[in-house]
Design a protein around this motif. Structure first.
Motif, mmCIF file in Angstrom:
data_model
loop_
_atom_site.group_PDB
_atom_site.id
_atom_site.type_symbol
_atom_site.label_atom_id
_atom_site.label_comp_id
_atom_site.label_asym_id
_atom_site.label_seq_id
_atom_site.Cartn_x
_atom_site.Cartn_y
_atom_site.Cartn_z
ATOM 1 N N LEU A 117 12.067 5.245 4.037
ATOM 2 C CA LEU A 117 12.392 4.540 5.275
ATOM 3 C C LEU A 117 11.466 4.907 6.430
ATOM 4 C CD1 LEU A 117 14.242 2.564 6.765
ATOM 5 C CD2 LEU A 117 15.730 4.511 7.295
ATOM 6 N N ASP A 118 11.233 6.193 6.665
ATOM 7 C CA ASP A 118 10.388 6.610 7.792
ATOM 8 C C ASP A 118 8.969 6.051 7.683
ATOM 9 O OD1 ASP A 118 12.420 7.962 9.075
ATOM 10 O OD2 ASP A 118 11.902 9.906 8.187
ATOM 11 N N ALA A 119 8.403 6.092 6.498
ATOM 12 C CA ALA A 119 7.044 5.563 6.310
ATOM 13 C C ALA A 119 7.014 4.057 6.571
ATOM 14 C CB ALA A 119 6.546 5.865 4.906
ATOM 15 N N LEU A 120 8.047 3.352 6.136
ATOM 16 C CA LEU A 120 8.106 1.910 6.364
ATOM 17 C C LEU A 120 8.259 1.589 7.847
ATOM 18 C CD1 LEU A 120 8.175 -0.965 5.332
ATOM 19 C CD2 LEU A 120 10.612 -0.663 4.848
ATOM 20 N N ILE A 121 9.109 2.314 8.524
ATOM 21 C CA ILE A 121 9.303 2.075 9.964
ATOM 22 C C ILE A 121 8.009 2.345 10.723
ATOM 23 C CG2 ILE A 121 10.483 2.960 12.016
ATOM 24 C CD1 ILE A 121 13.038 3.020 10.322
ATOM 25 N N ASN A 122 7.238 3.317 10.291
ATOM 26 C CA ASN A 122 5.961 3.604 10.952
ATOM 27 C C ASN A 122 4.977 2.443 10.852
ATOM 28 O OD1 ASN A 122 6.611 6.127 11.954
ATOM 29 N ND2 ASN A 122 5.941 7.183 10.116
ATOM 30 N N ILE A 123 5.047 1.652 9.785
ATOM 31 C CA ILE A 123 4.154 0.492 9.735
ATOM 32 C C ILE A 123 4.767 -0.727 10.414
ATOM 33 C CG2 ILE A 123 2.983 1.287 7.644
ATOM 34 C CD1 ILE A 123 4.403 -1.065 6.187
ATOM 35 N N ILE A 124 6.083 -0.735 10.593
ATOM 36 C CA ILE A 124 6.747 -1.869 11.246
ATOM 37 C C ILE A 124 6.579 -1.837 12.759
ATOM 38 C CG2 ILE A 124 9.019 -2.859 11.758
ATOM 39 C CD1 ILE A 124 9.767 -2.191 8.854
ATOM 40 N N PHE A 125 6.634 -0.653 13.374
ATOM 41 C CA PHE A 125 6.529 -0.543 14.842
ATOM 42 C C PHE A 125 5.318 -1.278 15.418
ATOM 43 C CE2 PHE A 125 9.514 3.203 15.070
ATOM 44 C CZ PHE A 125 10.435 2.550 15.870
ATOM 45 N N PRO A 126 4.120 -1.119 14.863
ATOM 46 C CA PRO A 126 2.988 -1.860 15.429
ATOM 47 C C PRO A 126 3.172 -3.382 15.378
ATOM 48 C CG PRO A 126 2.192 -0.098 14.022
ATOM 49 C CD PRO A 126 3.675 -0.162 13.837
ATOM 50 N N PHE A 127 3.823 -3.878 14.331
ATOM 51 C CA PHE A 127 4.077 -5.323 14.241
ATOM 52 C C PHE A 127 5.027 -5.775 15.338
ATOM 53 C CE2 PHE A 127 2.294 -4.646 10.120
ATOM 54 C CZ PHE A 127 1.657 -5.841 9.823
ATOM 55 N N ASN A 174 0.829 -1.210 0.000
ATOM 56 C CA ASN A 174 0.000 0.000 0.000
ATOM 57 C C ASN A 174 0.863 1.260 0.000
ATOM 58 O OD1 ASN A 174 -2.403 -1.398 -0.082
ATOM 59 N ND2 ASN A 174 -2.726 -1.328 2.135
ATOM 60 N N LEU A 175 2.082 1.167 0.527
ATOM 61 C CA LEU A 175 3.017 2.296 0.506
ATOM 62 C C LEU A 175 3.807 2.364 -0.804
ATOM 63 C CD1 LEU A 175 4.663 2.240 4.055
ATOM 64 C CD2 LEU A 175 3.129 3.972 3.140
ATOM 65 N N GLY A 176 3.604 1.386 -1.669
ATOM 66 C CA GLY A 176 4.353 1.347 -2.914
ATOM 67 C C GLY A 176 5.691 0.643 -2.779
ATOM 68 N N ILE A 177 5.864 -0.129 -1.715
ATOM 69 C CA ILE A 177 7.112 -0.862 -1.489
ATOM 70 C C ILE A 177 6.912 -2.294 -1.966
ATOM 71 C CG2 ILE A 177 8.713 -1.734 0.256
ATOM 72 C CD1 ILE A 177 7.953 0.811 1.901
ATOM 73 N N SER A 178 7.650 -2.664 -2.999
ATOM 74 C CA SER A 178 7.470 -4.005 -3.554
ATOM 75 C C SER A 178 8.786 -4.750 -3.745
ATOM 76 C CB SER A 178 6.716 -3.914 -4.886
ATOM 77 O OG SER A 178 7.441 -3.120 -5.796
ATOM 78 N N ASN A 179 9.867 -4.243 -3.195
ATOM 79 C CA ASN A 179 11.163 -4.927 -3.261
ATOM 80 C C ASN A 179 11.414 -5.640 -1.945
ATOM 81 O OD1 ASN A 179 11.712 -3.955 -5.850
ATOM 82 N ND2 ASN A 179 12.555 -2.057 -5.041
ATOM 83 N N TYR A 180 11.023 -6.897 -1.882
ATOM 84 C CA TYR A 180 11.209 -7.660 -0.641
ATOM 85 C C TYR A 180 11.355 -9.139 -0.951
ATOM 86 C CZ TYR A 180 6.209 -8.522 -1.278
ATOM 87 O OH TYR A 180 4.988 -8.865 -1.793
ATOM 88 N N SER A 181 11.929 -9.845 -0.013
ATOM 89 C CA SER A 181 12.034 -11.300 -0.068
ATOM 90 C C SER A 181 11.558 -11.840 1.262
ATOM 91 C CB SER A 181 13.484 -11.746 -0.293
ATOM 92 O OG SER A 181 13.965 -11.274 -1.527
ATOM 93 N N ILE A 182 10.979 -13.046 1.241
ATOM 94 C CA ILE A 182 10.474 -13.674 2.461
ATOM 95 C C ILE A 182 11.117 -15.048 2.600
ATOM 96 C CG2 ILE A 182 8.440 -14.540 3.675
ATOM 97 C CD1 ILE A 182 6.824 -12.455 2.007
ATOM 98 N N VAL A 183 11.693 -15.293 3.765
ATOM 99 C CA VAL A 183 12.268 -16.589 4.077
ATOM 100 C C VAL A 183 11.415 -17.184 5.188
ATOM 101 C CG1 VAL A 183 14.314 -17.829 4.850
ATOM 102 C CG2 VAL A 183 14.568 -15.734 3.490
ATOM 103 N N HIS A 184 10.781 -18.312 4.898
ATOM 104 C CA HIS A 184 9.895 -18.938 5.876
ATOM 105 C C HIS A 184 10.666 -19.880 6.794
ATOM 106 C CE1 HIS A 184 6.273 -17.314 4.086
ATOM 107 N NE2 HIS A 184 6.734 -17.673 2.900
#
Length: 105
Positions: free
Chosen positions: A69-79, A25-35
């Motif tokens: 970075l700041d916008a991403l950190i703002n959604i990470i803190f609640p997690f 939703n923030l337009g961040i789509s560069n990520y990888s997930i390791v389960h």
């Protein structure tokens, strides 16, 4: 090469889908997930050997430009507050792919 921020998050697997939705939703789509990552944090065992996904952790690696970075950190803190987990931020260099070589004939 481009200077970027690299975030490594270890969070419960059950919360990964919601985090990815918020990032996109923030337009961040560069990520990888390791389960099913295992290890220790603050002396607590992070399992991964259970036959169910309830106590399993995943690692989400995110690459963003410094201005996001700041916008991403703002959604990470609640997690981190709700689900626990860890987050590390570091500087990184993004090596861009070379454009395909085209030879004039």
């Amino acid at each position: 090469m481009e200077l970027i921020k690299r975030l490594e998050l270890i969070i419960p697997s059950l919360s990964v889908k919601l985090l990815v939705e918020k990032m996109e939703n923030l337009g961040i789509s560069n990520y990888s997930i390791v389960h099913q990552v295992t290890g220790k944090s603050d002396g607590d065992d992070k399992g991964g050997d259970m036959p169910v996904d309830i106590l399993v952790s995943s690692m989400v690696i995110v690459y963003v430009s410094p201005d996001k970075l700041d916008a991403l950190i703002n959604i990470i803190f609640p997690f981190l507050n709700m689900y626990s987990g860890n987050c590390v931020v570091s500087d990184a260099w993004l090596i861009e792919k070379e454009k395909p070589f085209q030879q004039d004939i």
